[in-house]
Every structure is written in structure tokens, then in C-alpha cells.
Design a protein around this motif. Structure first.
Motif, PDB file in Angstrom:
ATOM      1  N   PHE A   1      -4.931  -2.092 -18.202  1.00 48.04           N
ATOM      2  CA  PHE A   1      -3.969  -1.444 -16.551  1.00 48.04           C
ATOM      3  C   PHE A   1      -3.782  -2.895 -15.954  1.00 48.04           C
ATOM      4  CE2 PHE A   1      -5.404   0.163 -12.846  1.00 48.04           C
ATOM      5  CZ  PHE A   1      -4.024   1.310 -12.790  1.00 48.04           C
ATOM      6  N   SER A   2      -4.526  -3.718 -15.821  1.00 50.09           N
ATOM      7  CA  SER A   2      -4.635  -4.769 -14.118  1.00 50.09           C
ATOM      8  C   SER A   2      -3.749  -5.269 -15.175  1.00 50.09           C
ATOM      9  CB  SER A   2      -6.108  -5.842 -14.983  1.00 50.09           C
ATOM     10  OG  SER A   2      -7.166  -4.185 -14.495  1.00 50.09           O
ATOM     11  N   TYR A   3      -3.385  -5.872 -16.128  1.00 52.80           N
ATOM     12  CA  TYR A   3      -2.060  -6.397 -16.876  1.00 52.80           C
ATOM     13  C   TYR A   3      -0.538  -5.691 -16.582  1.00 52.80           C
ATOM     14  CZ  TYR A   3       1.267  -9.189 -19.156  1.00 52.80           C
ATOM     15  OH  TYR A   3       2.665 -10.649 -19.323  1.00 52.80           O
TER      16      TYR A   3
ATOM     17  N   LYS B   1       9.176  11.252 -12.179  1.00 53.97           N
ATOM     18  CA  LYS B   1      10.066  11.857 -12.385  1.00 53.97           C
ATOM     19  C   LYS B   1      11.498  11.194 -11.272  1.00 53.97           C
ATOM     20  CE  LYS B   1       8.921  16.348 -13.741  1.00 53.97           C
ATOM     21  NZ  LYS B   1      10.217  16.149 -15.718  1.00 53.97           N
ATOM     22  N   ASP B   2      12.556  11.285 -11.606  1.00 52.24           N
ATOM     23  CA  ASP B   2      13.669  10.455 -10.944  1.00 52.24           C
ATOM     24  C   ASP B   2      13.560  11.569  -9.701  1.00 52.24           C
ATOM     25  OD1 ASP B   2      15.858   9.810  -9.827  1.00 52.24           O
ATOM     26  OD2 ASP B   2      16.003   8.242 -11.416  1.00 52.24           O
ATOM     27  N   THR B   3      13.651  11.466  -8.606  1.00 47.89           N
ATOM     28  CA  THR B   3      14.001  12.095  -7.656  1.00 47.89           C
ATOM     29  C   THR B   3      15.992  12.926  -7.752  1.00 47.89           C
ATOM     30  OG1 THR B   3      14.560  10.616  -5.983  1.00 47.89           O
ATOM     31  CG2 THR B   3      12.158  11.600  -6.115  1.00 47.89           C
ATOM     32  N   LYS B   4      16.343  12.291  -8.250  1.00 50.47           N
ATOM     33  CA  LYS B   4      17.825  12.806  -8.519  1.00 50.47           C
ATOM     34  C   LYS B   4      18.070  13.071  -9.635  1.00 50.47           C
ATOM     35  CE  LYS B   4      19.332   8.557  -5.381  1.00 50.47           C
ATOM     36  NZ  LYS B   4      20.678   7.230  -5.350  1.00 50.47           N
ATOM     37  N   THR B   5      18.095  12.568 -11.047  1.00 54.79           N
ATOM     38  CA  THR B   5      17.955  13.140 -12.264  1.00 54.79           C
ATOM     39  C   THR B   5      17.051  13.923 -12.498  1.00 54.79           C
ATOM     40  OG1 THR B   5      16.982  11.694 -13.509  1.00 54.79           O
ATOM     41  CG2 THR B   5      19.869  11.171 -12.277  1.00 54.79           C
ATOM     42  N   GLY B   6      15.530  14.941 -12.553  1.00 60.15           N
ATOM     43  CA  GLY B   6      14.250  14.986 -12.162  1.00 60.15           C
ATOM     44  C   GLY B   6      14.024  14.676 -13.981  1.00 60.15           C
ATOM     45  N   GLU B   7      14.479  13.273 -14.901  1.00 58.64           N
ATOM     46  CA  GLU B   7      14.330  12.596 -15.579  1.00 58.64           C
ATOM     47  C   GLU B   7      13.499  12.156 -15.921  1.00 58.64           C
ATOM     48  OE1 GLU B   7      17.245  10.871 -17.174  1.00 58.64           O
ATOM     49  OE2 GLU B   7      19.153  12.217 -17.227  1.00 58.64           O
ATOM     50  N   ASN B   8      12.180  11.564 -16.924  1.00 58.46           N
ATOM     51  CA  ASN B   8      11.282  10.735 -16.691  1.00 58.46           C
ATOM     52  C   ASN B   8      11.337   9.835 -16.408  1.00 58.46           C
ATOM     53  OD1 ASN B   8       9.216  13.217 -16.755  1.00 58.46           O
ATOM     54  ND2 ASN B   8       9.269  13.188 -18.973  1.00 58.46           N
ATOM     55  N   LYS B   9      11.091   8.733 -15.983  1.00 58.73           N
ATOM     56  CA  LYS B   9      11.124   7.523 -15.759  1.00 58.73           C
ATOM     57  C   LYS B   9       9.558   6.773 -16.888  1.00 58.73           C
ATOM     58  CE  LYS B   9      11.844   6.768 -11.232  1.00 58.73           C
ATOM     59  NZ  LYS B   9      11.688   6.095  -9.351  1.00 58.73           N
ATOM     60  N   LYS B  10       9.589   5.651 -17.231  1.00 58.90           N
ATOM     61  CA  LYS B  10       8.655   4.852 -18.089  1.00 58.90           C
ATOM     62  C   LYS B  10       7.402   4.171 -17.287  1.00 58.90           C
ATOM     63  CE  LYS B  10      12.748   3.931 -20.844  1.00 58.90           C
ATOM     64  NZ  LYS B  10      13.633   3.023 -21.750  1.00 58.90           N
ATOM     65  N   TYR B  11       7.377   5.673 -16.624  1.00 58.32           N
ATOM     66  CA  TYR B  11       5.555   4.825 -15.817  1.00 58.32           C
ATOM     67  C   TYR B  11       4.962   6.128 -15.660  1.00 58.32           C
ATOM     68  CZ  TYR B  11       8.759   4.532 -11.437  1.00 58.32           C
ATOM     69  OH  TYR B  11       8.950   4.587 -10.565  1.00 58.32           O
ATOM     70  N   TYR B  12       3.917   5.429 -14.614  1.00 57.45           N
ATOM     71  CA  TYR B  12       3.056   7.380 -14.250  1.00 57.45           C
ATOM     72  C   TYR B  12       2.931   6.141 -13.079  1.00 57.45           C
ATOM     73  CZ  TYR B  12       2.271   8.241 -18.914  1.00 57.45           C
ATOM     74  OH  TYR B  12       2.442   8.872 -20.667  1.00 57.45           O
TER      75      TYR B  12
ATOM     76  N   SER C   1      -0.904   1.114 -21.506  1.00 56.30           N
ATOM     77  CA  SER C   1      -2.355   1.574 -21.127  1.00 56.30           C
ATOM     78  C   SER C   1      -3.106   2.551 -20.629  1.00 56.30           C
ATOM     79  CB  SER C   1      -1.927   1.039 -18.976  1.00 56.30           C
ATOM     80  OG  SER C   1      -1.271  -0.238 -18.867  1.00 56.30           O
ATOM     81  N   MET C   2      -1.400   3.798 -20.696  1.00 54.31           N
ATOM     82  CA  MET C   2      -2.129   4.958 -20.646  1.00 54.31           C
ATOM     83  C   MET C   2      -2.836   5.276 -22.280  1.00 54.31           C
ATOM     84  SD  MET C   2      -2.603   8.127 -19.317  1.00 54.31           S
ATOM     85  CE  MET C   2      -1.615   8.810 -18.727  1.00 54.31           C
ATOM     86  N   SER C   3      -2.909   4.655 -23.568  1.00 55.83           N
ATOM     87  CA  SER C   3      -3.090   5.000 -24.761  1.00 55.83           C
ATOM     88  C   SER C   3      -4.448   4.285 -24.413  1.00 55.83           C
ATOM     89  CB  SER C   3      -2.548   4.284 -26.132  1.00 55.83           C
ATOM     90  OG  SER C   3      -0.832   5.123 -26.008  1.00 55.83           O
ATOM     91  N   ALA C   4      -4.330   3.460 -23.913  1.00 56.50           N
ATOM     92  CA  ALA C   4      -5.873   2.263 -23.973  1.00 56.50           C
ATOM     93  C   ALA C   4      -6.810   2.950 -23.196  1.00 56.50           C
ATOM     94  CB  ALA C   4      -5.813   1.296 -23.512  1.00 56.50           C
ATOM     95  N   ILE C   5      -6.313   3.317 -21.600  1.00 51.74           N
ATOM     96  CA  ILE C   5      -7.159   4.572 -20.844  1.00 51.74           C
ATOM     97  C   ILE C   5      -7.944   5.484 -22.361  1.00 51.74           C
ATOM     98  CG2 ILE C   5      -7.393   6.158 -19.342  1.00 51.74           C
ATOM     99  CD1 ILE C   5      -5.829   3.736 -17.718  1.00 51.74           C
ATOM    100  N   LYS C   6      -6.791   6.952 -22.365  1.00 48.31           N
ATOM    101  CA  LYS C   6      -7.432   7.966 -23.258  1.00 48.31           C
ATOM    102  C   LYS C   6      -8.617   7.303 -24.421  1.00 48.31           C
ATOM    103  CE  LYS C   6      -3.255  10.390 -22.476  1.00 48.31           C
ATOM    104  NZ  LYS C   6      -1.962  10.972 -22.814  1.00 48.31           N
ATOM    105  N   LYS C   7      -7.689   6.129 -25.250  1.00 48.87           N
ATOM    106  CA  LYS C   7      -8.815   5.769 -26.044  1.00 48.87           C
ATOM    107  C   LYS C   7     -10.188   5.167 -25.096  1.00 48.87           C
ATOM    108  CE  LYS C   7      -9.787   3.729 -30.603  1.00 48.87           C
ATOM    109  NZ  LYS C   7      -9.936   5.214 -32.209  1.00 48.87           N
ATOM    110  N   TRP C   8     -10.395   4.693 -24.586  1.00 48.99           N
ATOM    111  CA  TRP C   8     -11.810   4.501 -24.300  1.00 48.99           C
ATOM    112  C   TRP C   8     -12.074   5.767 -23.395  1.00 48.99           C
ATOM    113  CZ3 TRP C   8     -16.252   2.776 -23.023  1.00 48.99           C
ATOM    114  CH2 TRP C   8     -16.981   3.161 -21.890  1.00 48.99           C
TER     115      TRP C   8
END
Length: 328
Positions: free
Chosen positions: A162-164, A187-198, A223-230
Motif C-alpha cells: 500500500f505504501s509503495y 469511475k471516469d466522470t466522462k465515460t462512467g467506466e472504471n479506472k484501474k485504481y481506488y 494493494s487491495m488484494s493484500a489488504i483483504k488478505k490481511w
């Protein structure tokens, strides 16, 4: 190898009570300033209490308004004689200089002749030994994560990734709530599609004042996967923070800043066979994005929360470059 100075002991309340009444008064008044961050105030309070102990022991417990540059030099020499680092001496010098400036500006009606005891004629301490700036490469990070996985150190893995990933400081990591595990992609405000980050909730970043600079941190699926695992390993508890200290009874409390230092010193450094420290993850992210992946430094600046790309450039370490090549 540079000698590590013994840490000056903190001032006890009994010692503090013996200080000159004006010194106690002005210290309490000085620490009420709202434009300074809580972290700065904490550092200044410790540094100034140590300074006033020196004044009590070595300067006849004089009030600050009777001290002179000679006393300032004596204090600086005292600190340097203990092999304190130049950065440590400068911090304590800056604290004294700041409270002197406070008197010059806000108590000038009472002390019109008082001047800052740290004037330009008192030289700054020479630069002491500094560790080489050597970011962690992508391969080194993979090796570190792999070894921690073998040890089932899932909280440490979540912290590193997460820090990295976000390029944040340890103080920002410490504020992260475990609820970010439930976030959806931005979400992209123009297209409504998901971006690749949180995006995280708002955190207090480095900055002046009690509020400081507030921003949200970006993090990826890794990072999200590691956070959920923890959090899966951690189980249920009442603490809202992501990074915690758990007792044998299962109680959890927010992890201290020093705990991240301990992880780096006692675990990560030993695995890597060289010095690892919390801020190195931030510098490694900047270096790897710019030097290895060729990303635009302006975008890296935004990730790290810098106001200027000139600051970001300080973080980027490009090995193998020689400034004198063109001379030959």
C-alpha cells in the motif's frame, strides 16, 4: 560507520518545575500556535524542554530574554560533543530560533532589545554522515514480499504494497481505515467506466497547521488484494484502523509510527541485507516510475502529493549516470 549518538533523555516534570518561570511561561505560550502542525509542535516541545534543561544546568537558569549568542553557541557545542547528527542539531537549533523569533514579534513591547540568540555568525553544524540514497528496485521488492509471505507476515505485506503503491508517508499509512477494503474502483466522470485504481478517504498529509494538507491516496488492485488478505487473517475487532497492534487477548489498537521503523530495521533490513526505512518506499515508487517505467514526472508528482515536480526530482535516483561524461 558513523557513530550513533546516545539519545538525550526527555525532561521529567520534576526537572521542568525547576526551570525559570519565564521559560516555562513562554514555552507554554509558544506551543499554543495554531499554524504549526501537531507533529512540529511535538518536536519543538521536546527540543525546547531539553534546551531549557541545559539553560538550567549550564546557564544559571537565566530567563530566555537574558540569554546571548554565546549561550546559543555553548548549547550547539554541547549537542555536537554528543555526536548528535547535523540534522538533529539543526532541529534543536531551529526550535530555539523559532521561540526567539516569537518573542521578537509578539513580546517586543516587553523586550524591545531582545534579539534571536542564533544569529548568522553562529555557523550551522557541518554535515554528518548520511546514508546512501538507494531505492528498492522492483526485483528487490518482489524478493521482500516473497520472503514475508513465507513468514505469513500479511500485515507487513499490506503495509509495503500500500505504501509503495500510493507513494505515501508512514504517517499517512497510519491513518488508513480498514473500510477501504470495501471501496469500488474510481469511475471516469466522462465515460462512467472504471479506472484501474481506488481512492482512500481523506488523510492528513504533511503541511502547516493543525489540519495540514488533506488529500486522498490512490492504490491499485495489488494493494487491495493484500489488504483483504490481511483483514481476513486479522479477524474481527473494534479498531477502525488498517494497521494495528494486536494483543494476545485479541484487542487491537492503531499502530504507532515507531512500529513502522521497527519493521524496517528489524525485519525488512535483515531480509534485504541492507538498510531499509519507511520513506524509502516513497522514494522507490518515484524512482521506479520515472527511471524504470519512463512515466511523466508531473504525474508522479501528483501521486506523491508534491506541489512542485522539483521536489519529486529529489526523490528520483538514477544509477549509472555520470555528470562528468561530457568532459572526456
Amino acid at each position: 560507520m558513523a557513530k550513533i549518538a546516545d539519545k538525550l533523555p526527555e525532561v521529567t516534570q520534576d526537572e521542568f518545575e525547576k526551570f525559570h518561570e519565564f521559560n516555562k511561561e513562554i514555552l507554554e505560550e509558544f506551543l499554543q500556535q495554531q499554524h504549526l502542525s501537531l507533529q512540529t509542535l511535538k518536536q519543538y516541545e521536546s527540543a525546547l524542554r531539553i534546551f531549557f534543561r541545559f539553560v538550567h544546568d549550564k546557564c544559571k537558569n537565566l530567563p530566555l530574554y537574558e540569554l546571548t549568542p554565546r549561550h546559543a553557541l555553548q548549547y550547539q557545542n554541547f549537542l555536537m560533543s554528543r555526536d548528535m547528527s547535523s540534522s538533529g542539531v539543526k532541529l534543536k537549533r531551529a526550535a530555539v530560533s523559532s521561540i526567539c523569533g516569537y518573542i521578537e514579534v509578539y513580546r517586543s513591547d516587553e523586550f524591545p532589545l531582545f534579539r534571536n540568540i542564533y544569529n548568522k555568525k553562529i555557523p550551522n553544524p557541518p554535515k554528518s554522515f548520511r546514508h546512501e540514497k538507494k531505492p528498492l528496485s522492483p526485483d528487490e521488492l518482489d524478493m521482500l514480499i516473497e520472503e514475508l509471505s513465507k513468514r505469513d507476515e500479511w500485515q507487513m505485506i499490506a503495509y509495503i504494497l500500500f505504501s509503495y503503491d500510493s507513494g505515501c508517508r508512514r504517517g499517512e499509512s497510519r491513518q488508513i481505515l480498514k473500510s477501504i477494503a470495501n471501496n469500488d474502483y474510481v469511475k471516469d466522470t466522462k465515460t462512467g467506466e472504471n479506472k484501474k485504481y481506488y481512492l482512500t478517504h481523506e488523510v492528513r498529509a504533511k503541511g502547516r497547521g493543525r489540519i495540514g494538507k488533506v488529500r486522498k491516496l490512490q492504490y491499485s488492485e495489488i494493494s487491495m488484494s493484500a489488504i483483504k488478505k490481511w483483514l481476513e487473517i486479522r479477524g474481527d475487532d473494534e479498531c477502525e484502523f488498517l494497521f494495528v497492534h494486536k494483543t494476545k487477548m485479541g484487542d487491537a489498537t492503531q499502530l504507532s509510527l515507531s512500529a513502522f521503523n521497527d519493521w524496517c530495521t528489524n525485519v525488512f533490513s535483515k531480509i534485504m541485507g541492507r538498510r531499509v526505512h519507511p520513506h524509502q518506499l516513497r522514494a522507490s515508487r518515484a524512482t521506479n516510475l520515472v527511471a524504470y517505467e519512463g512515466k511523466d514526472i508531473e504525474k508522479v508528482k501528483n501521486l506523491l502529493g508534491h506541489n512542485s515536480s522539483e521536489t519529486t526530482k529529489i526523490y528520483v535516483v538514477k544509477e549509472g549516470e555520470d555528470e562528468v561524461d561530457d568532459l572526456f
